[in-house]
Motif scaffolding. Sequence first.
Motif, PDB file in Angstrom:
ATOM      1  N   GLU A 164       0.850  -1.203   0.000  1.00 54.62           N
ATOM      2  CA  GLU A 164       0.000   0.000   0.000  1.00 54.62           C
ATOM      3  C   GLU A 164       0.883   1.249   0.000  1.00 54.62           C
ATOM      4  OE1 GLU A 164      -4.009  -0.307   0.563  1.00 54.62           O
ATOM      5  OE2 GLU A 164      -2.922  -1.695  -0.741  1.00 54.62           O
ATOM      6  N   VAL A 190       1.100   3.595   3.066  1.00 59.20           N
ATOM      7  CA  VAL A 190       1.695   2.866   4.194  1.00 59.20           C
ATOM      8  C   VAL A 190       3.206   2.805   4.001  1.00 59.20           C
ATOM      9  CG1 VAL A 190       1.784   0.643   5.409  1.00 59.20           C
ATOM     10  CG2 VAL A 190      -0.408   1.527   4.625  1.00 59.20           C
ATOM     11  N   GLU A 247       4.909   6.223   4.785  1.00 57.51           N
ATOM     12  CA  GLU A 247       5.062   6.438   6.232  1.00 57.51           C
ATOM     13  C   GLU A 247       6.180   5.558   6.798  1.00 57.51           C
ATOM     14  OE1 GLU A 247       2.874   8.146   8.702  1.00 57.51           O
ATOM     15  OE2 GLU A 247       1.046   8.532   7.586  1.00 57.51           O
ATOM     16  N   PRO A 295       2.579  17.031  15.442  1.00 58.43           N
ATOM     17  CA  PRO A 295       1.394  16.201  15.223  1.00 58.43           C
ATOM     18  C   PRO A 295       0.261  16.863  14.446  1.00 58.43           C
ATOM     19  CG  PRO A 295       2.171  15.881  17.454  1.00 58.43           C
ATOM     20  CD  PRO A 295       3.013  16.980  16.871  1.00 58.43           C
ATOM     21  N   TYR A 296      -0.026  18.143  14.685  1.00 59.50           N
ATOM     22  CA  TYR A 296      -1.151  18.747  13.972  1.00 59.50           C
ATOM     23  C   TYR A 296      -0.821  18.909  12.488  1.00 59.50           C
ATOM     24  CZ  TYR A 296      -5.102  21.502  12.615  1.00 59.50           C
ATOM     25  OH  TYR A 296      -6.234  21.926  11.969  1.00 59.50           O
ATOM     26  N   ARG A 336       1.274  17.047  10.868  1.00 58.19           N
ATOM     27  CA  ARG A 336       1.250  15.690  10.322  1.00 58.19           C
ATOM     28  C   ARG A 336      -0.170  15.293   9.937  1.00 58.19           C
ATOM     29  NH1 ARG A 336       5.793  12.572  11.439  1.00 58.19           N
ATOM     30  NH2 ARG A 336       4.755  10.596  11.826  1.00 58.19           N
ATOM     31  N   ALA A 337      -1.102  15.575  10.826  1.00 61.81           N
ATOM     32  CA  ALA A 337      -2.509  15.227  10.561  1.00 61.81           C
ATOM     33  C   ALA A 337      -2.996  15.959   9.311  1.00 61.81           C
ATOM     34  CB  ALA A 337      -3.384  15.578  11.764  1.00 61.81           C
ATOM     35  N   ARG A 353      -1.439  14.403   6.240  1.00 63.49           N
ATOM     36  CA  ARG A 353      -2.056  13.094   5.980  1.00 63.49           C
ATOM     37  C   ARG A 353      -3.427  13.280   5.353  1.00 63.49           C
ATOM     38  NH1 ARG A 353       0.022  10.930  11.711  1.00 63.49           N
ATOM     39  NH2 ARG A 353       1.750   9.624  10.991  1.00 63.49           N
ATOM     40  N   PHE A 354      -4.185  14.235   5.862  1.00 57.70           N
ATOM     41  CA  PHE A 354      -5.523  14.508   5.322  1.00 57.70           C
ATOM     42  C   PHE A 354      -5.420  14.857   3.843  1.00 57.70           C
ATOM     43  CE2 PHE A 354      -9.923  15.809   5.495  1.00 57.70           C
ATOM     44  CZ  PHE A 354     -10.010  16.763   4.507  1.00 57.70           C
ATOM     45  N   TRP A 355      -4.514  15.768   3.510  1.00 60.64           N
ATOM     46  CA  TRP A 355      -4.410  16.217   2.115  1.00 60.64           C
ATOM     47  C   TRP A 355      -3.771  15.175   1.212  1.00 60.64           C
ATOM     48  CZ3 TRP A 355      -7.697  19.430   0.379  1.00 60.64           C
ATOM     49  CH2 TRP A 355      -8.248  20.389   1.249  1.00 60.64           C
ATOM     50  N   TYR A 410      -6.517  13.110   0.325  1.00 57.42           N
ATOM     51  CA  TYR A 410      -7.416  13.810  -0.590  1.00 57.42           C
ATOM     52  C   TYR A 410      -6.884  13.765  -2.025  1.00 57.42           C
ATOM     53  CZ  TYR A 410     -11.060  16.945  -2.108  1.00 57.42           C
ATOM     54  OH  TYR A 410     -12.161  17.469  -2.740  1.00 57.42           O
ATOM     55  N   GLN A 432      -7.930  10.677  -3.428  1.00 51.34           N
ATOM     56  CA  GLN A 432      -9.326  10.740  -3.854  1.00 51.34           C
ATOM     57  C   GLN A 432      -9.451  11.457  -5.197  1.00 51.34           C
ATOM     58  OE1 GLN A 432     -12.004  12.146  -0.725  1.00 51.34           O
ATOM     59  NE2 GLN A 432     -10.762  11.054   0.766  1.00 51.34           N
ATOM     60  N   ASN A 465     -10.981  22.271  -4.423  1.00 54.47           N
ATOM     61  CA  ASN A 465     -10.829  22.047  -2.984  1.00 54.47           C
ATOM     62  C   ASN A 465      -9.364  21.933  -2.594  1.00 54.47           C
ATOM     63  OD1 ASN A 465     -13.581  22.033  -2.441  1.00 54.47           O
ATOM     64  ND2 ASN A 465     -13.755  19.814  -2.609  1.00 54.47           N
TER      65      ASN A 465
END
Lengths: 230, 224
Positions: A69, A72, A75, A92-93, A95-96, A99-101, A104, A107, A136
């Motif tokens: 993957e 995966v 990371e 951490p924020y 990183r989050a 990871r979100f983008w 995306y 997607q 977006n």
Amino acid sequence: MGSGENKVVLHGMWASPYVKRVELALKIKGIPFEYVEENLRNKSPQLLKYNPVHKKVPVLVHNGKPVCESLVILEYLDEVWSTGPQLLPKEPYQRANFRFWAAYIQQLLESIFKLFNADKEAHEKPLQEVHEKLRNLEDGVKEFYFPEGSPNHISAENLGILDVMLVSVLGPFRAKEEAFSVKILDPGKNPLLFSWIQALIELPLVKEVVPPHDKMVGVLQFLKQSGFKF
Amino acid sequence: MAEEVKLFRTWSSGYALRIVWALKLKGIEYETIFEDLTNKSPSLLQYNPIHGKVPVLVHDGKPVCESLVILEYVDETWKHNPLLPQDPYEKSMARFWANFGDDKLMKSIWQLFIAREKDQDVAAVEALENLKLVEEQLKGKKFFHGETVGYLDLAFGWFADFVSILEEIMSLKLVDGERFPHLSSWIQHFIDAPVIRDCWPPRDKMIIKFQVMRENYLAAATPK
């Protein structure tokens, strides 16, 4: 650390955007690796052994242990090769957010695949979905990734996970547009994304990874004609 | 200055439940905001403009979206009682299986759940194949990471509850103890685990909700 201690093999296929992510990440992080080109119509016994669940590429084999993957794997690379260029920030924020983008952008690729799978007459709706995701993405990364409003900071030395993801999906955007006679990335509608990907594909490191234009057009058209489901 | 942690959720979302468990397992105080997804609050749309979904964790005013991303954020921010393994390879396996759970397993279970009677056998084949893979992962282990509840248990938590709901609504046995001894055993242990057991949504409400959902899907699928 000698080369014997860190044997890295990447099983891939030259046109796969998922494989391209890992290839680029390995180059950014300066990790020497062996590349095995898989014929996806005749998968090697090794591939089937290393990825029995999905039987897909990419598979990264590190000292004999397989990681599957693409996200995966990215990371994993960052965690094992934790000194030197990092794909994710430390905080951490942030990183989050990255990871979100990154997810995306994946997607976005899925929407592009939906477009590829649609009949020519039914392009409008999937194309709208792609353009919505591009909008977006442009708005979403603007603030935190391009505070000056342009990709001035893009260089081989500071590429990260979002650059890797963007190259994998939009690196060959012109080939995709030609193969399917669609306009995906319009500099008027997405000025930031357009200049970002332009800056990326100029880099020698990225040029090594993005498939040649004509070859890409050829394979996309071939796959579409043979009824392949992207 | 006290930290402010808010969680946007619905009463039934299995994704949101992952975060409820994670926060409780780490003893983090937080405020819950229950959303009605047919009438989303302005706050939710402000914090999650792209997807407008739950869960959203807001930590000192900063939103984090997507349940697996939130789990990693929680683990990295509050480092005690770690949820993810420390070893990078073990971590990669955990992420792989969490993705499998969300992409392949959930889809196949759902396809079975909404299948018309004549399509159930075919749908069951894929669901059972995926269950076999999960069964393999649990051999010799009480929970996915060993003796204590961790990231992968939270990721598969929805399944522990949904199996019995599906089985009751469809009058079939999906996870039988003979075919899936380790999975059955994991389900029992997880459902009753400390902290986990206090958070389950009311079963009768879940049965009604999913029964209605299934009826709607089947009605829509029926040729006119």
